[in-house]
Design a protein around this motif. Structure first.
Motif, PDB file in Angstrom:
ATOM      1  N   VAL A 250       0.839  -1.201   0.000  1.00 59.51           N
ATOM      2  CA  VAL A 250       0.000   0.000   0.000  1.00 59.51           C
ATOM      3  C   VAL A 250       0.876   1.253   0.000  1.00 59.51           C
ATOM      4  N   PRO A 251       0.899   1.996  -1.111  1.00 59.65           N
ATOM      5  CA  PRO A 251       1.593   3.291  -1.093  1.00 59.65           C
ATOM      6  C   PRO A 251       0.988   4.165   0.001  1.00 59.65           C
ATOM      7  N   SER A 252       1.825   4.671   0.902  1.00 56.27           N
ATOM      8  CA  SER A 252       1.296   5.242   2.145  1.00 56.27           C
ATOM      9  C   SER A 252       1.838   6.635   2.419  1.00 56.27           C
ATOM     10  N   GLY A 253       0.912   7.559   2.677  1.00 55.41           N
ATOM     11  CA  GLY A 253       1.266   8.908   3.074  1.00 55.41           C
ATOM     12  C   GLY A 253       0.694   9.210   4.441  1.00 55.41           C
ATOM     13  N   ASN A 254      -0.628   9.394   4.496  1.00 57.17           N
ATOM     14  CA  ASN A 254      -1.307   9.619   5.773  1.00 57.17           C
ATOM     15  C   ASN A 254      -1.763   8.320   6.433  1.00 57.17           C
ATOM     16  N   PHE A 255      -1.634   7.206   5.748  1.00 53.91           N
ATOM     17  CA  PHE A 255      -1.886   5.850   6.256  1.00 53.91           C
ATOM     18  C   PHE A 255      -3.355   5.516   6.471  1.00 53.91           C
ATOM     19  N   GLY A 256      -4.268   6.321   5.913  1.00 56.42           N
ATOM     20  CA  GLY A 256      -5.675   5.957   5.966  1.00 56.42           C
ATOM     21  C   GLY A 256      -5.965   4.734   5.121  1.00 56.42           C
ATOM     22  N   MET A 267     -12.005  -7.818   9.693  1.00 54.48           N
ATOM     23  CA  MET A 267     -13.371  -8.256   9.418  1.00 54.48           C
ATOM     24  C   MET A 267     -13.413  -9.639   8.768  1.00 54.48           C
ATOM     25  N   GLY A 268     -12.233 -10.206   8.501  1.00 57.59           N
ATOM     26  CA  GLY A 268     -12.169 -11.565   7.986  1.00 57.59           C
ATOM     27  C   GLY A 268     -11.506 -11.732   6.638  1.00 57.59           C
ATOM     28  N   LEU A 269     -11.118 -10.629   5.978  1.00 56.17           N
ATOM     29  CA  LEU A 269     -10.499 -10.751   4.657  1.00 56.17           C
ATOM     30  C   LEU A 269      -9.167 -11.496   4.764  1.00 56.17           C
ATOM     31  N   PRO A 270      -8.956 -12.527   3.934  1.00 53.56           N
ATOM     32  CA  PRO A 270      -7.730 -13.334   4.046  1.00 53.56           C
ATOM     33  C   PRO A 270      -6.496 -12.605   3.507  1.00 53.56           C
ATOM     34  N   VAL A 271      -5.941 -11.728   4.300  1.00 55.23           N
ATOM     35  CA  VAL A 271      -4.704 -11.035   3.959  1.00 55.23           C
ATOM     36  C   VAL A 271      -3.623 -11.510   4.921  1.00 55.23           C
ATOM     37  N   ARG A 272      -2.499 -11.961   4.368  1.00 50.84           N
ATOM     38  CA  ARG A 272      -1.433 -12.454   5.237  1.00 50.84           C
ATOM     39  C   ARG A 272      -0.550 -11.322   5.721  1.00 50.84           C
ATOM     40  N   TYR A 273      -0.161 -10.437   4.802  1.00 55.40           N
ATOM     41  CA  TYR A 273       0.718  -9.324   5.176  1.00 55.40           C
ATOM     42  C   TYR A 273       0.284  -8.049   4.461  1.00 55.40           C
ATOM     43  N   PHE A 274       0.657  -6.927   5.064  1.00 61.10           N
ATOM     44  CA  PHE A 274       0.594  -5.626   4.416  1.00 61.10           C
ATOM     45  C   PHE A 274       2.006  -5.056   4.381  1.00 61.10           C
ATOM     46  N   ILE A 275       2.299  -4.308   3.326  1.00 63.79           N
ATOM     47  CA  ILE A 275       3.574  -3.597   3.251  1.00 63.79           C
ATOM     48  C   ILE A 275       3.283  -2.105   3.216  1.00 63.79           C
ATOM     49  N   ALA A 276       3.785  -1.389   4.219  1.00 64.74           N
ATOM     50  CA  ALA A 276       3.683   0.069   4.232  1.00 64.74           C
ATOM     51  C   ALA A 276       4.779   0.598   3.326  1.00 64.74           C
ATOM     52  N   ALA A 277       4.411   0.967   2.102  1.00 67.78           N
ATOM     53  CA  ALA A 277       5.371   1.362   1.074  1.00 67.78           C
ATOM     54  C   ALA A 277       5.426   2.883   0.978  1.00 67.78           C
ATOM     55  N   THR A 278       6.582   3.465   1.272  1.00 65.85           N
ATOM     56  CA  THR A 278       6.687   4.916   1.312  1.00 65.85           C
ATOM     57  C   THR A 278       7.876   5.417   0.492  1.00 65.85           C
ATOM     58  N   ASN A 279       7.898   6.733   0.320  1.00 63.14           N
ATOM     59  CA  ASN A 279       9.051   7.387  -0.278  1.00 63.14           C
ATOM     60  C   ASN A 279      10.027   7.785   0.830  1.00 63.14           C
ATOM     61  N   ARG A 280      10.778   8.849   0.627  1.00 68.27           N
ATOM     62  CA  ARG A 280      11.772   9.243   1.639  1.00 68.27           C
ATOM     63  C   ARG A 280      11.134   9.706   2.950  1.00 68.27           C
TER      64      ARG A 280
END
Length: 442
Positions: A250-256, A267-280
């Motif tokens: 997830v490209p992330s700035g304010n992280f909403g 809520m049950g969605l089968p997600v194993r990992y998230f990656i907080a992907a940012t710039n500098r």
């Protein structure tokens, strides 16, 4: 459903009250008192559901009883009118294209949903003034989502010379109930001015303020919908024996956006990992590596919508994991990159895969390339904006002209109308007081 403040020093409010107020008085963020679990039958049916139905099923627990079933269905049908396709880029890397809406950015979803909610909740003769700080795409999505909405005035603060020309045109050429104000500072400065306004008791006596940044629950919650939709599309195309779990970058700035994805997982969605992907602007990746959360002044990058040094939604991230740093780090990985690798990725993927990334999606793509060999899941990155929103940068990278979609062409020949103020709260309140004094209800 009631919502409490993440700072726990303000009263609980209903969905309607939280949407109108925008931000709790204690400067926390509104957070749902419960996170419901969706039944197995929902996930079995999900691959065959259309977007409005997914939205209705996901959002109903949070909006009841303030929005009736019939009204919520009507809102979802009106908001989710554009496709959000999942496209394979290469191998086990997929792009979720969130740029097919009116302003070619993912924020069309939240802004359109919130505008319909606020329109339903406002009282004639008591106008609501919506305050928005933008680093690019939020301003255009909110401006176009709220354009012409009765009883709602919108004030958009943006960093002077800190957004692309096309982004600026999308919210400075509209007029009507949309006012744009350039601030001589950074996005973080704009965000700080908005927060000051919400804690200003004297201002609250003259104006009914709300926020349309992702701090507002009606902007934040509908972002969950496209995570469910992405998984449904992916699951529909897979052999039954393939694992359900995926990784979202997830490209992330304010992280909403990332917080919405994590809530979908809860809520049950089968997600194993998230990656907080940012710039500098890598406050959160640094936190995930060191355990120290240290907001810093934002620095400008090619991925300007993520130039955020103090992410507003990070408290929601902590709340989703019960303030447990260890649990958060087990699910969320951190990634950041500089401008040079972003440009290389855009050029390389365009040449080898015939797929054009925008700078923000490119960061998500790079994050998956780094992590997937170890995570051993399918990876989906969020392509958050159309590459043409950054036309000059993209054309310089790929060495060819980029056609503008019709949604963006419509803004090119319209004159910009924007005020300008120094980075000073007194100057900002002067703008707001002028609006209050000239309001039809004043």
């Amino acid at each position: 459903m009631n919502f409490y403040s993440t700072n726990h020093q303000a009263p609980e409010l209903s969905f309607k009250e939280a949407v109108i107020k925008g931000l709790p008085q204690d400067k926390g963020l509104f957070f749902p008192k419960e996170i419901p679990s969706l039944p197995a039958s929902f996930f079995e049916a999900l691959p065959g559901m259309d977007l409005p139905e997914i939205a209705f099923q996901v959002l109903q627990p949070f909006t009841t009883p303030d929005i009736s079933e019939a009204d919520l269905r009507a809102i979802c049908a009106e908001v989710f009118t554009f496709p959000i396709p999942l496209k394979q880029v290469k191998g086990n890397i997929y792009s979720l294209e969130l740029f097919h809406g009116p302003t070619c950015a993912f924020k069309d979803v939240g802004a359109r949903f919130m505008s319909r909610c606020l329109q339903a909740f406002t009282t004639p003769g008591k106008p609501v003034t919506v305050l928005v700080a933008t680093s690019g795409d939020t301003g255009s999505a909110v401006a176009n989502g709220f354009l012409g909405v009765e009883n709602v005035e919108v004030v958009i603060l943006y960093p002077k010379e800190g957004v692309s020309d096309i982004q600026e045109r999308q919210f400075t050429t509209l007029g009507q109930n949309i006012r744009a104000v350039a601030v001589e500072g950074t996005f973080d400065d704009c965000q700080h001015l908005v927060k000051q306004a919400f804690s200003d008791e004297a201002l609250a006596k003259d104006m009914q303020l709300s926020s349309a940044n992702s701090i507002n629950v009606a902007r934040w919650l509908p972002q969950m919908v496209y995570y469910f939709h992405a998984w449904g599309q992916w699951r529909k195309a897979q052999p039954q024996e393939v694992s359900d779990a995926v990784t979202f970058a997830v490209p992330s700035g304010n992280f909403g956006n990332l917080a919405a994805g994590v809530q979908a997982q809860r809520m049950g969605l089968p997600v194993r990992y998230f990656i907080a992907a940012t710039n500098r602007n890598k406050v959160v990746p640094d936190y995930l590596e060191t355990g120290n959360y240290t907001p810093a002044p934002s620095v400008p990058t090619i991925a300007n919508a993520m130039d955020v040094g103090s992410p507003n939604n990070f408290p929601r991230m902590l709340e989703l994991f019960g303030q447990d740093d260890k649990a958060l780090k087990e699910t969320v990985k951190g990634y950041w990159t500089d401008d040079a690798p972003i440009k290389t990725a855009i050029r390389g993927v365009n040449e080898k895969e015939d797929y054009l990334l925008d700078p923000h999606g490119a960061i998500g793509y790079l994050a998956l390339e780094q992590y997937l060999p170890a995570l051993q899941t399918t990876g989906i990155f969020l392509e958050t904006a159309h590459p043409a929103k950054f036309r000059e940068s993209i054309e310089a990278i790929v060495g060819s002209e980029l056609a503008l979609p019709a949604q963006l062409q419509a803004f090119l020949n319209k004159p910009k109308k924007a005020g300008s103020i120094p980075n000073d709260y007194g100057s900002f309140t002067a703008v707001l007081q002028e609006m209050a004094n000239t309001s039809p209800a004043s």
